[in-house]
Design an enzyme around this catalytic site. Structure first.
Site, PDB file in Angstrom:
ATOM      1  CB  ILE A  82      -0.457   5.025  -5.420  1.00 34.45           C
ATOM      2  CG1 ILE A  82      -1.607   4.060  -5.139  1.00 34.45           C
ATOM      3  CG2 ILE A  82      -0.921   6.225  -6.256  1.00 34.45           C
ATOM      4  CD1 ILE A  82      -2.290   3.513  -6.342  1.00 34.45           C
TER       5      ILE A  82
ATOM      6  CG  MET B 194      -2.035  -0.799   1.181  1.00 40.36           C
ATOM      7  SD  MET B 194      -2.200  -1.629   2.760  1.00 40.36           S
ATOM      8  CE  MET B 194      -0.503  -2.046   3.132  1.00 40.36           C
ATOM      9  N   PRO B 195       2.048   1.226  -0.465  1.00 38.79           N
ATOM     10  CG  PRO B 195       4.215   0.620  -0.936  1.00 38.79           C
ATOM     11  CD  PRO B 195       2.811   0.151  -1.070  1.00 38.79           C
ATOM     12  CE1 TYR B 196       0.195   9.132  -4.005  1.00 34.41           C
ATOM     13  CE2 TYR B 196       1.086  10.400  -2.191  1.00 34.41           C
ATOM     14  CZ  TYR B 196       0.568  10.342  -3.470  1.00 34.41           C
ATOM     15  OH  TYR B 196       0.452  11.487  -4.211  1.00 34.41           O
TER      16      TYR B 196
END
Lengths: 65, 65, 65, 65, 65, 65
Positions: free
Chosen positions: A41, A1-3
């Site tokens: 993302i 889930m990194p941004y």
């Protein structure tokens, strides 16, 4: 889930370079932290040199020196 | 005093849609957290699909598949 | 693919309230802009009132008046 | 090593005003916190009034009232 | 309506220093761009030196050299 | 002059992993875009899973399913 958000000045930032940055940062997060690429993302913001300051002046002015 | 920043790709993001998003997010924060609309700030950033990556490639390329 | 970042002061911001905000903002983007919930990312940042300024002073001080 | 990001609406934001903001914010951080100007970064983002909401509506609409 | 976000490492960042930064940045925007202090928002984020990189390494490590 | 901000959940994010991310992202920007490492800034923000939403719910809840 990194941004990941990358701010870069626009010169030399072709479509191909952007694809390369997105692919390699995503791979780095997968390899180092086991992050799922499908929820990684990345957004790239192109900041004009007039709007980027360092040392108290714009990059535009700095490059003229 | 909330501050909300929304990053969206530009397609379909008309002036009216932006007004709707701003109104509804502000109402949500008033209704759920009793936040004062007069100090609720919302900014919308339109990110081109070339500059948005997911799964290691741009949204532009992903949509072509 | 939307990305939404919300800055809020921490008081009253329970786990349940956060779930509600995430669900409702995601639904809003699905209903208004047809955005896919599975790629809608929301992050909440809790900003202490000492670190939030409005009118030239912190919210901490403002609330003492 | 400070990093400062300023969001402003574009009207009246000339090249000269941007230089002034960058210089003065950098000086402020040097004077108050002894931060090295050479590693002080400032970026300015110009947000259209259609994309800036306060009180549940855009600044564009608010100014028409 | 300006919004300013400042990222700073926490050392020396007392409550008083934060008040000073908020007041002076707000005054700067009023004086230079005629911005209304009542809608000028400033948030300060304290970033640990382990989480701040420059020159490819953290500020923590850099200060040990 | 690039600025990169990474939002990550905290699990497994050791000091060593952070150093690796900072080094490798800086090298990537040097190799692909010829950016000077000495002015490449990277900040890492650790976002609790309660405060990160995807698909309309928090990562905390999603992992319990």
């Amino acid at each position: 889930m990194p941004y990941v958000h990358m701010k870069l000045t626009p010169e030399g930032l072709t479509k191909e370079k952007k694809e390369t940055l997105m692919r390699k940062v995503t791979e780095l997060l997968r390899d180092e932290l086991d992050k799922n690429p499908e929820t990684t993302i990345i957004t790239i913001e192109e900041v004009p040199t007039d709007n980027w300051g360092i040392g108290g002046e714009s990059v535009t002015r700095r490059r003229q020196l």
